[in-house]
Structures are given as C-alpha cells and as structure tokens.
Motif scaffolding. Sequence first.
Motif, PDB file in Angstrom:
ATOM      1  N   VAL A   1       0.835  -1.204   0.000  1.00  0.00           N
ATOM      2  CA  VAL A   1       0.000   0.000   0.000  1.00  0.00           C
ATOM      3  C   VAL A   1       0.872   1.257   0.000  1.00  0.00           C
ATOM      4  N   SER A   2       1.896   1.259   0.809  1.00  0.00           N
ATOM      5  CA  SER A   2       2.784   2.425   0.900  1.00  0.00           C
ATOM      6  C   SER A   2       3.562   2.625  -0.402  1.00  0.00           C
ATOM      7  N   ALA A   3       4.088   1.559  -0.960  1.00  0.00           N
ATOM      8  CA  ALA A   3       4.889   1.667  -2.179  1.00  0.00           C
ATOM      9  C   ALA A   3       4.062   2.143  -3.360  1.00  0.00           C
ATOM     10  N   LEU A   4       2.794   1.736  -3.401  1.00  0.00           N
ATOM     11  CA  LEU A   4       1.924   2.091  -4.515  1.00  0.00           C
ATOM     12  C   LEU A   4       1.193   3.409  -4.292  1.00  0.00           C
ATOM     13  N   ASN A   5       1.495   4.061  -3.173  1.00  0.00           N
ATOM     14  CA  ASN A   5       0.886   5.362  -2.841  1.00  0.00           C
ATOM     15  C   ASN A   5      -0.634   5.297  -2.797  1.00  0.00           C
ATOM     16  N   VAL A   6      -1.155   4.202  -2.267  1.00  0.00           N
ATOM     17  CA  VAL A   6      -2.602   4.061  -2.094  1.00  0.00           C
ATOM     18  C   VAL A   6      -3.038   4.936  -0.919  1.00  0.00           C
ATOM     19  N   PRO A   7      -4.062   5.767  -1.090  1.00  0.00           N
ATOM     20  CA  PRO A   7      -4.530   6.616   0.017  1.00  0.00           C
ATOM     21  C   PRO A   7      -4.931   5.782   1.230  1.00  0.00           C
ATOM     22  N   VAL A   8      -4.457   6.194   2.397  1.00  0.00           N
ATOM     23  CA  VAL A   8      -4.747   5.488   3.648  1.00  0.00           C
ATOM     24  C   VAL A   8      -5.455   6.440   4.597  1.00  0.00           C
ATOM     25  N   GLU A   9      -6.621   6.020   5.072  1.00  0.00           N
ATOM     26  CA  GLU A   9      -7.376   6.823   6.022  1.00  0.00           C
ATOM     27  C   GLU A   9      -7.106   6.341   7.437  1.00  0.00           C
ATOM     28  N   SER A  10      -7.294   7.216   8.380  1.00  0.00           N
ATOM     29  CA  SER A  10      -7.095   6.837   9.777  1.00  0.00           C
ATOM     30  C   SER A  10      -8.151   5.838  10.206  1.00  0.00           C
ATOM     31  N   SER A  11      -7.820   5.039  11.210  1.00  0.00           N
ATOM     32  CA  SER A  11      -8.731   4.004  11.690  1.00  0.00           C
ATOM     33  C   SER A  11      -8.918   4.127  13.190  1.00  0.00           C
ATOM     34  N   THR A  12     -10.138   3.828  13.639  1.00  0.00           N
ATOM     35  CA  THR A  12     -10.425   3.854  15.077  1.00  0.00           C
ATOM     36  C   THR A  12     -10.021   2.561  15.751  1.00  0.00           C
ATOM     37  N   SER A  13      -9.663   1.553  14.940  1.00  0.00           N
ATOM     38  CA  SER A  13      -9.251   0.278  15.512  1.00  0.00           C
ATOM     39  C   SER A  13      -7.889   0.419  16.168  1.00  0.00           C
TER      40      SER A  13
ATOM     41  N   THR B   1      -5.718  -1.889  16.182  1.00  0.00           N
ATOM     42  CA  THR B   1      -4.765  -2.731  15.458  1.00  0.00           C
ATOM     43  C   THR B   1      -4.103  -1.918  14.362  1.00  0.00           C
ATOM     44  N   TRP B   2      -2.797  -1.880  14.342  1.00  0.00           N
ATOM     45  CA  TRP B   2      -2.055  -0.970  13.477  1.00  0.00           C
ATOM     46  C   TRP B   2      -2.268  -1.176  11.984  1.00  0.00           C
ATOM     47  N   TYR B   3      -2.547  -2.435  11.583  1.00  0.00           N
ATOM     48  CA  TYR B   3      -2.589  -2.725  10.152  1.00  0.00           C
ATOM     49  C   TYR B   3      -3.964  -2.540   9.523  1.00  0.00           C
ATOM     50  N   VAL B   4      -5.008  -2.298  10.324  1.00  0.00           N
ATOM     51  CA  VAL B   4      -6.374  -2.244   9.790  1.00  0.00           C
ATOM     52  C   VAL B   4      -6.514  -1.184   8.703  1.00  0.00           C
ATOM     53  N   LYS B   5      -5.913  -0.020   8.900  1.00  0.00           N
ATOM     54  CA  LYS B   5      -6.056   1.050   7.911  1.00  0.00           C
ATOM     55  C   LYS B   5      -5.406   0.675   6.571  1.00  0.00           C
ATOM     56  N   TYR B   6      -4.350  -0.126   6.625  1.00  0.00           N
ATOM     57  CA  TYR B   6      -3.706  -0.553   5.382  1.00  0.00           C
ATOM     58  C   TYR B   6      -4.537  -1.621   4.669  1.00  0.00           C
ATOM     59  N   VAL B   7      -5.150  -2.500   5.451  1.00  0.00           N
ATOM     60  CA  VAL B   7      -6.042  -3.509   4.876  1.00  0.00           C
ATOM     61  C   VAL B   7      -7.246  -2.834   4.232  1.00  0.00           C
ATOM     62  N   ASP B   8      -7.825  -1.835   4.927  1.00  0.00           N
ATOM     63  CA  ASP B   8      -8.978  -1.117   4.369  1.00  0.00           C
ATOM     64  C   ASP B   8      -8.594  -0.408   3.071  1.00  0.00           C
ATOM     65  N   ALA B   9      -7.404   0.179   3.042  1.00  0.00           N
ATOM     66  CA  ALA B   9      -6.934   0.865   1.831  1.00  0.00           C
ATOM     67  C   ALA B   9      -6.747  -0.131   0.685  1.00  0.00           C
ATOM     68  N   ALA B  10      -6.212  -1.292   1.020  1.00  0.00           N
ATOM     69  CA  ALA B  10      -6.007  -2.328   0.002  1.00  0.00           C
ATOM     70  C   ALA B  10      -7.336  -2.804  -0.580  1.00  0.00           C
ATOM     71  N   LYS B  11      -8.330  -2.968   0.277  1.00  0.00           N
ATOM     72  CA  LYS B  11      -9.654  -3.387  -0.186  1.00  0.00           C
ATOM     73  C   LYS B  11     -10.281  -2.315  -1.065  1.00  0.00           C
ATOM     74  N   SER B  12     -10.165  -1.057  -0.653  1.00  0.00           N
ATOM     75  CA  SER B  12     -10.761   0.043  -1.419  1.00  0.00           C
ATOM     76  C   SER B  12     -10.142   0.166  -2.808  1.00  0.00           C
ATOM     77  N   SER B  13      -8.850  -0.109  -2.899  1.00  0.00           N
ATOM     78  CA  SER B  13      -8.148   0.031  -4.177  1.00  0.00           C
ATOM     79  C   SER B  13      -8.203  -1.235  -5.028  1.00  0.00           C
ATOM     80  N   GLY B  14      -8.698  -2.353  -4.469  1.00  0.00           N
ATOM     81  CA  GLY B  14      -8.787  -3.605  -5.209  1.00  0.00           C
ATOM     82  C   GLY B  14      -7.550  -4.463  -5.135  1.00  0.00           C
ATOM     83  N   ILE B  15      -6.571  -4.059  -4.321  1.00  0.00           N
ATOM     84  CA  ILE B  15      -5.367  -4.883  -4.166  1.00  0.00           C
ATOM     85  C   ILE B  15      -5.693  -6.180  -3.437  1.00  0.00           C
TER      86      ILE B  15
END
Length: 335
Positions: free
Chosen positions: A23-35, A37-51
């Motif tokens: 997600v970071s390497a591909l410059n996928v937008p990452v939104e903050s998360s209330t969870s 767990t540190w990785y949730v925002k990256y997983v959400d970004a990956a899902k939103s972008s189709g990765i």
Amino acid sequence: MESKTVTYMYEKWMRAAFMKMAVSALNVPVESSTSGTWYVKYVDAAKSSGIFVDGDFAVMNWNKPLTREEMAKIAVRALGSGDKVEEKQWMYLATKSGIISGTSPGEISPNGVTTRAQAISVIERMLKVKNGEKLSVDKYAVSAAEIYWHRTNLFTVAADMFDRPENYDPKASNAGLNSWKREKLTFTTDDGKYKAEIQQLVVIDMADPKDPNRKLLPPVKELSWASFATEKRLKEGSDDYIILLRAKDIFNKDSKRYGNGLRFSFGGFVEDVTGLTTNSPQSMKHGNDNLAAYIVSKSKFKVDKTKKLRIYIEAPGSPSAPYKNEMIVKSYFEK
C-alpha cells in the motif's frame, strides 16, 4: 535464543507487513482508523483500491506468514489483472509478468513462506511494471506455474505449436490455451467400465540441457523413438519436444479390455511414413518398454491441410471393446 527468534520472524514475512509495504509503495490513500490494530487502515486501503479481496486468504489472520501464492494474488491484483482468475492461476500470471521468479529451476513453491528478501523484490518489480518497464521472465518458473495451474506446460514450452496468435482470433473459439478444459482431464469410457485421470501433460525441451523436467525421463542414452519398423536412439541435445503423459487409473472394471491404460494421440501433423525423422510425433521407448510419451521436431514439423493440430486422449480396448477418444487440445495455423 532470543536472537534466533528475531531472525526467524524477520525472515518469514507476515501478511500485515507485506500489505503495509504494498500500500505504501503504490501510494494508495490510507485513512485513519479507530481500531487499535495498526494494520487495519492498510487492509482497508487495500480493499478500497482492489489490491485485496475478502476470500483471497483461506484463513483470515493477518499475523500469519505470507505464502508465495498469497503474495502473487496481491501483486497480480495491484497490476490490474485480477479479474476472472481461475484457482491456482495466480502464480502463472505473476511469473509470466516477471513479478515472481522460481525458488530454484522449475520450482515455484506456492505454499512456501515468503521471506523479507522475496517481499522486497516483488514490491520493486511491481513498481517497475507500474512505470512501464518490461521485466525479465524466468521461463522455468512460468512452465512450473502453468503445470500448477492446469496440469500442463504445453502452452508455455511449445507455444509455437499450441499457443499461436491465430488461436486468439474471435473466429477461433476454444482454441489454444482456451481449448484445455479441466473437466476433460477426467476420462470415462462409454460403457462405464474404465475411468482415468490426466495428472500432467508435460512438454520437455530436449534442446535445452537445463530443462528441469528432464528429470521426469530416464537417461537420454537409454531412450529411443520408434516409427513403424524403424527405431532410432535419441541424441543428446536433439532439437525436439518430448510430450509426456502422466496419468492414473481411477477404476478399471474390465482389465482384459482396458489393461493398457490411458494414452494420447495427435491429429493435424503430416505423417512421416518413412520413419526416418521426428517431423511428426513418434512414440518413445525406454529399452523394450513403451513410454507414455511422444517426440516431435521443434522446427521441422509440418501441418496438414486441416491447418489445425490436435491432441486426443484415448482409452484403447482389446478387439471388440468399446473405444473412446476425446480431443483435449486444438491449435490453428491460420485464421
């Protein structure tokens, strides 16, 4: 003991760590998360972008080590090639694009654990493809990935015969790669007494001394090919393909009729009636024993007036036994 544990975790790259890296390497937008767990925002970004798509991992646990096939799924989706992908096709798409190489010649280790070095290499290659670069491809890895996907490497190694441009013409339906159907790999005679399965149809490039699938054959000096009354020794480094059938009987209720098992045959080649060359497919022998294999010249083969090569799977029976064959591959040589 502690240092060994750290090294162990360092080498085995975790799913969450790879997803953050991608997600970071591909410059996928990452939104903050209330969870928490540190990785949730990256997983959400990956899902939103189709990765990443729910179901890509059999067991959803982001703290598990990432397998090489799971890494291939993320990489293929990130490059926009994840639509209508068949089961086990991910490694084929990843190796064919040059994103993933073999772990050793002819080995792709889809269930192997991804190391940190492999993860970094794949991310770097993804970025190169995104930037329009063409990557070098590990041909042995593509061959192994094709076998892993649909049990043959016919369309990778013998593409000049069976994966020709004509097969992608709209008028050539179900030709080339599209003619190989998984449901045809299980074969039952019409009388229901014999059933067998094609485990693999492997093409070996005998002009390539490093072809890893040569290990499936006996030593070259012990091999010969036979045509009619002619039998010739196979030469080392011959400019030929050997097509090897690996099959197993599921059941045989009439061994007197179907005792010879499954075999395959060809159509569309101009037959060499003299038996002096391998222009058309000739059967292989190991000593006095017949192999479930044929040899054909890579460059001197000729196509008959049908302009269409075919491979058939057959269940030959004894005289008067029901006989069945079915075409499993066809390849056009003109539109």
